[in-house]
Design a protein around this motif. Structure first.
Motif, PDB file in Angstrom:
ATOM      1  N   PRO A   6      -1.476   5.904   5.088  1.00  0.00           N
ATOM      2  CA  PRO A   6      -1.301   7.071   4.013  1.00  0.00           C
ATOM      3  C   PRO A   6       0.053   7.912   3.981  1.00  0.00           C
ATOM      4  CG  PRO A   6      -2.761   7.722   6.045  1.00  0.00           C
ATOM      5  CD  PRO A   6      -2.623   6.285   6.174  1.00  0.00           C
ATOM      6  N   ALA A   7       0.713   7.910   5.073  1.00  0.00           N
ATOM      7  CA  ALA A   7       1.861   8.634   5.140  1.00  0.00           C
ATOM      8  C   ALA A   7       3.062   8.053   4.378  1.00  0.00           C
ATOM      9  CB  ALA A   7       2.322   8.994   6.500  1.00  0.00           C
ATOM     10  N   MET A   8       2.938   6.809   4.130  1.00  0.00           N
ATOM     11  CA  MET A   8       3.857   6.037   3.369  1.00  0.00           C
ATOM     12  C   MET A   8       4.206   6.529   2.052  1.00  0.00           C
ATOM     13  SD  MET A   8       3.662   1.686   2.818  1.00  0.00           S
ATOM     14  CE  MET A   8       2.243   2.002   1.546  1.00  0.00           C
ATOM     15  N   SER A   9       5.571   6.908   1.947  1.00  0.00           N
ATOM     16  CA  SER A   9       5.967   7.362   0.750  1.00  0.00           C
ATOM     17  C   SER A   9       6.660   6.332   0.002  1.00  0.00           C
ATOM     18  CB  SER A   9       6.992   8.488   1.070  1.00  0.00           C
ATOM     19  OG  SER A   9       8.247   7.749   1.788  1.00  0.00           O
ATOM     20  N   ASN A  10       7.070   5.262   0.018  1.00  0.00           N
ATOM     21  CA  ASN A  10       7.238   4.271  -0.628  1.00  0.00           C
ATOM     22  C   ASN A  10       7.199   2.700  -0.328  1.00  0.00           C
ATOM     23  OD1 ASN A  10      10.221   3.144   0.721  1.00  0.00           O
ATOM     24  ND2 ASN A  10       9.863   5.272   0.859  1.00  0.00           N
TER      25      ASN A  10
ATOM     26  N   VAL B  43       7.481  -0.253  11.108  1.00  0.00           N
ATOM     27  CA  VAL B  43       7.224  -0.254   9.539  1.00  0.00           C
ATOM     28  C   VAL B  43       5.999  -1.115   9.212  1.00  0.00           C
ATOM     29  CG1 VAL B  43       8.160  -1.237   7.417  1.00  0.00           C
ATOM     30  CG2 VAL B  43       9.851  -0.086   9.093  1.00  0.00           C
ATOM     31  N   PRO B  44       5.145  -0.607   8.630  1.00  0.00           N
ATOM     32  CA  PRO B  44       3.684  -1.320   8.304  1.00  0.00           C
ATOM     33  C   PRO B  44       4.159  -2.229   7.089  1.00  0.00           C
ATOM     34  CG  PRO B  44       3.756   1.085   7.043  1.00  0.00           C
ATOM     35  CD  PRO B  44       5.054   0.949   7.932  1.00  0.00           C
ATOM     36  N   ALA B  45       3.438  -3.394   7.160  1.00  0.00           N
ATOM     37  CA  ALA B  45       3.688  -4.376   5.971  1.00  0.00           C
ATOM     38  C   ALA B  45       2.311  -4.894   6.046  1.00  0.00           C
ATOM     39  CB  ALA B  45       4.697  -5.418   6.531  1.00  0.00           C
ATOM     40  N   ILE B  46       2.089  -5.564   4.637  1.00  0.00           N
ATOM     41  CA  ILE B  46       0.969  -6.580   4.356  1.00  0.00           C
ATOM     42  C   ILE B  46       1.587  -7.834   3.906  1.00  0.00           C
ATOM     43  CG2 ILE B  46       0.716  -5.595   1.972  1.00  0.00           C
ATOM     44  CD1 ILE B  46      -2.262  -5.919   2.457  1.00  0.00           C
ATOM     45  N   PHE B  47       0.958  -8.962   4.481  1.00  0.00           N
ATOM     46  CA  PHE B  47       1.256 -10.316   3.991  1.00  0.00           C
ATOM     47  C   PHE B  47       0.105 -10.836   2.925  1.00  0.00           C
ATOM     48  CE2 PHE B  47       2.883  -9.055   8.062  1.00  0.00           C
ATOM     49  CZ  PHE B  47       4.049  -9.544   8.296  1.00  0.00           C
ATOM     50  N   ALA B  48       0.512 -11.984   2.524  1.00  0.00           N
ATOM     51  CA  ALA B  48      -0.459 -12.705   1.576  1.00  0.00           C
ATOM     52  C   ALA B  48      -1.254 -13.547   2.381  1.00  0.00           C
ATOM     53  CB  ALA B  48       0.331 -13.146   0.284  1.00  0.00           C
TER      54      ALA B  48
ATOM     55  N   GLY C  80       1.439  -9.778  12.658  1.00  0.00           N
ATOM     56  CA  GLY C  80       1.662  -8.966  11.505  1.00  0.00           C
ATOM     57  C   GLY C  80       0.485  -7.774  11.411  1.00  0.00           C
ATOM     58  N   LEU C  81       0.785  -6.722  10.742  1.00  0.00           N
ATOM     59  CA  LEU C  81      -0.433  -5.736  10.721  1.00  0.00           C
ATOM     60  C   LEU C  81      -1.417  -6.076   9.972  1.00  0.00           C
ATOM     61  CD1 LEU C  81      -1.133  -2.717  11.037  1.00  0.00           C
ATOM     62  CD2 LEU C  81       0.121  -2.406   8.992  1.00  0.00           C
ATOM     63  N   MET C  82      -1.297  -6.696   8.904  1.00  0.00           N
ATOM     64  CA  MET C  82      -2.532  -7.328   8.303  1.00  0.00           C
ATOM     65  C   MET C  82      -2.065  -8.207   7.037  1.00  0.00           C
ATOM     66  SD  MET C  82      -2.606  -3.393   5.831  1.00  0.00           S
ATOM     67  CE  MET C  82      -4.347  -3.665   5.447  1.00  0.00           C
ATOM     68  N   SER C  83      -3.215  -8.809   6.504  1.00  0.00           N
ATOM     69  CA  SER C  83      -3.047  -9.739   5.417  1.00  0.00           C
ATOM     70  C   SER C  83      -4.270  -9.723   4.411  1.00  0.00           C
ATOM     71  CB  SER C  83      -2.917 -11.090   5.946  1.00  0.00           C
ATOM     72  OG  SER C  83      -4.020 -11.645   6.558  1.00  0.00           O
ATOM     73  N   TYR C  84      -4.082 -10.079   3.237  1.00  0.00           N
ATOM     74  CA  TYR C  84      -5.075 -10.225   2.254  1.00  0.00           C
ATOM     75  C   TYR C  84      -4.851 -11.188   1.268  1.00  0.00           C
ATOM     76  CZ  TYR C  84      -8.569  -8.955  -1.308  1.00  0.00           C
ATOM     77  OH  TYR C  84      -9.671  -9.055  -2.019  1.00  0.00           O
ATOM     78  N   GLY C  85      -5.728 -12.271   1.302  1.00  0.00           N
ATOM     79  CA  GLY C  85      -5.611 -13.553   0.477  1.00  0.00           C
ATOM     80  C   GLY C  85      -6.414 -14.452   0.523  1.00  0.00           C
ATOM     81  N   ALA C  86      -6.519 -15.503  -0.108  1.00  0.00           N
ATOM     82  CA  ALA C  86      -7.454 -16.492  -0.047  1.00  0.00           C
ATOM     83  C   ALA C  86      -7.032 -17.542   1.015  1.00  0.00           C
ATOM     84  CB  ALA C  86      -7.420 -17.132  -1.381  1.00  0.00           C
TER      85      ALA C  86
ATOM     86  N   ALA D  28       0.097  -0.604  17.979  1.00  0.00           N
ATOM     87  CA  ALA D  28       1.503  -0.144  18.054  1.00  0.00           C
ATOM     88  C   ALA D  28       2.335   0.508  17.086  1.00  0.00           C
ATOM     89  CB  ALA D  28       2.086  -1.531  18.213  1.00  0.00           C
ATOM     90  N   LEU D  29       1.780   0.587  15.917  1.00  0.00           N
ATOM     91  CA  LEU D  29       2.227   1.260  15.066  1.00  0.00           C
ATOM     92  C   LEU D  29       1.797   2.693  14.695  1.00  0.00           C
ATOM     93  CD1 LEU D  29       2.167  -1.046  12.109  1.00  0.00           C
ATOM     94  CD2 LEU D  29       4.389  -0.180  13.211  1.00  0.00           C
ATOM     95  N   GLY D  30       0.773   3.188  15.932  1.00  0.00           N
ATOM     96  CA  GLY D  30      -0.019   4.402  16.162  1.00  0.00           C
ATOM     97  C   GLY D  30      -0.709   4.651  14.699  1.00  0.00           C
ATOM     98  N   LEU D  31      -1.355   3.593  14.073  1.00  0.00           N
ATOM     99  CA  LEU D  31      -2.134   3.838  13.032  1.00  0.00           C
ATOM    100  C   LEU D  31      -3.513   3.877  13.368  1.00  0.00           C
ATOM    101  CD1 LEU D  31      -0.352   1.520  10.392  1.00  0.00           C
ATOM    102  CD2 LEU D  31      -0.165   4.000  10.611  1.00  0.00           C
ATOM    103  N   THR D  32      -4.638   4.201  12.625  1.00  0.00           N
ATOM    104  CA  THR D  32      -6.037   4.291  12.615  1.00  0.00           C
ATOM    105  C   THR D  32      -6.503   3.743  11.434  1.00  0.00           C
ATOM    106  OG1 THR D  32      -5.990   6.371  13.663  1.00  0.00           O
ATOM    107  CG2 THR D  32      -8.063   5.672  12.861  1.00  0.00           C
TER     108      THR D  32
END
Length: 326
Positions: free
Chosen positions: A160-164, A245-250, A259-265, A309-313
């Motif tokens: 949520p703190a991500m600005s861009n 750096v948080p990142a999402i993959f397909a 990787g942190l997270m993915s969303y896809g078929a 590792a990214l200190g996220l919840t």
């Protein structure tokens, strides 16, 4: 025996070997990937395709011939490999990216082409009629371009703190990227994010995009482009973790590999589905009877090691939706 009867019998005997040879010719399936040989995720998916055909009775080197080409994401190499593959006269072709589908379409308007894993084949001009394809192309699409808004929303929920946020893509192998970026811009006000495109063609340029995100409190959406990104993924995932750096993959493969997270078929399932269409074409179906299909089921995968590792919840809503892996 009269001379005329002898000549007829001799002519039939001479023709018989050729006829037998034609009848005995094994069906031939050509595959043109957008990946390089040695890409483990791509090899797994091609194996799933061949297994899908085997499940339908087409066994490699027994009653069916396969040829797989691995030109990678380079358009010129894809065009060359497409011409060579078409010259070998396969009965059906399978393509695994927008670039390879275009290369095969340009090389033949006669041989049926089944594509898998594409991003919006209508928007990219590959097909005009989804229900009854009018050319020699049909297949399966993973994403529409509006999916970029979903990726941004999920990434913002996680960080949520991500600005861009920047959409990461190679312009040479992702000709559809501008459509994703246009859809992403429509989410800026709603999510309170500044969205940009990060056009990269090398590992060094990927590193530069990650450094920019780290310096500005940003995140990355890695657009689907396995041909280019598959060879860069290990370096990218490690650097994302290092620079926090948080990142999402397909594609799930990348979340499963750090990787942190993915969303896809399920991309692998599309290769199995592609085997179903290839089977039907080998048995005499026409392309126009096989509608283009879009993925309807999507999964969210979150890598808990990367989260920590990214200190996220992980927010409660995502905990309920996601598959959590260690």
């Amino acid at each position: 025996m009269r001379r005329r009867e002898f000549m007829l019998l001799a002519g039939a005997a001479a023709a018989f070997p050729a006829a037998t040879k034609a009848q005995d010719r094994m069906p031939f399936v050509g595959v043109l990937t957008g990946n390089v040989a040695g890409d483990p995720g791509a090899q797994m998916r091609v194996d799933a395709f061949q297994q899908g055909l085997a499940d339908r009775g087409w066994i490699a080197n027994q009653n069916c011939r396969f040829e797989v080409r691995w030109p990678g994401p380079n358009p010129a190499r894809q065009q060359l490999e497409a011409l060579e593959l078409v010259a070998a006269a396969p009965d059906v072709l399978l393509s695994t990216s927008t670039g390879t589908t275009r290369a095969l379409r340009d090389a033949t308007q006669r041989i049926p082409i089944v594509f898998v894993g594409l991003s919006d084949p209508v928007g990219t001009g590959l097909v005009a009629n989804l229900a009854r394809p009018t050319g020699n192309l049909t297949g399966f699409s993973l994403y529409e371009h509006s999916m970029s808004g979903k990726w941004l929303s999920l990434l913002k929920d996680m960080a949520p703190a991500m600005s861009n946020a920047a959409l990461l893509f190679n312009p040479d192998s992702s000709p559809y990227a501008p459509f994703y970026l246009q859809a992403a811009h429509q989410m800026e006000n709603r999510l309170g994010l500044k969205v940009t495109g990060a056009s990269v063609r090398s590992g060094a340029e990927i590193a530069g995009a990650i450094e920019t995100a780290a310096r500005t409190g940003g995140g990355l959406v890695v657009l689907p482009d396995g041909g280019f990104f598959g060879t860069q993924s290990a370096m990218t995932i490690a650097l994302l973790a290092q620079r926090h750096v948080p990142a999402i993959f397909a594609v799930r493969f990348y979340a499963a590999n750090g990787g942190l997270m993915s969303y896809g078929a399920d991309l692998t399932q599309q290769f199995r589905d592609g085997a179903g269409y290839v089977d039907r074409l080998l048995r005499g179906a026409e392309v126009r009877t096989l509608p283009v299909q879009f993925a309807t089921m999507f999964e969210l995968v979150i890598n808990m090691k990367a989260v920590n590792a990214l200190g996220l919840t992980v927010p409660g809503r995502l905990l309920m939706e996601a598959e959590l892996i260690e």
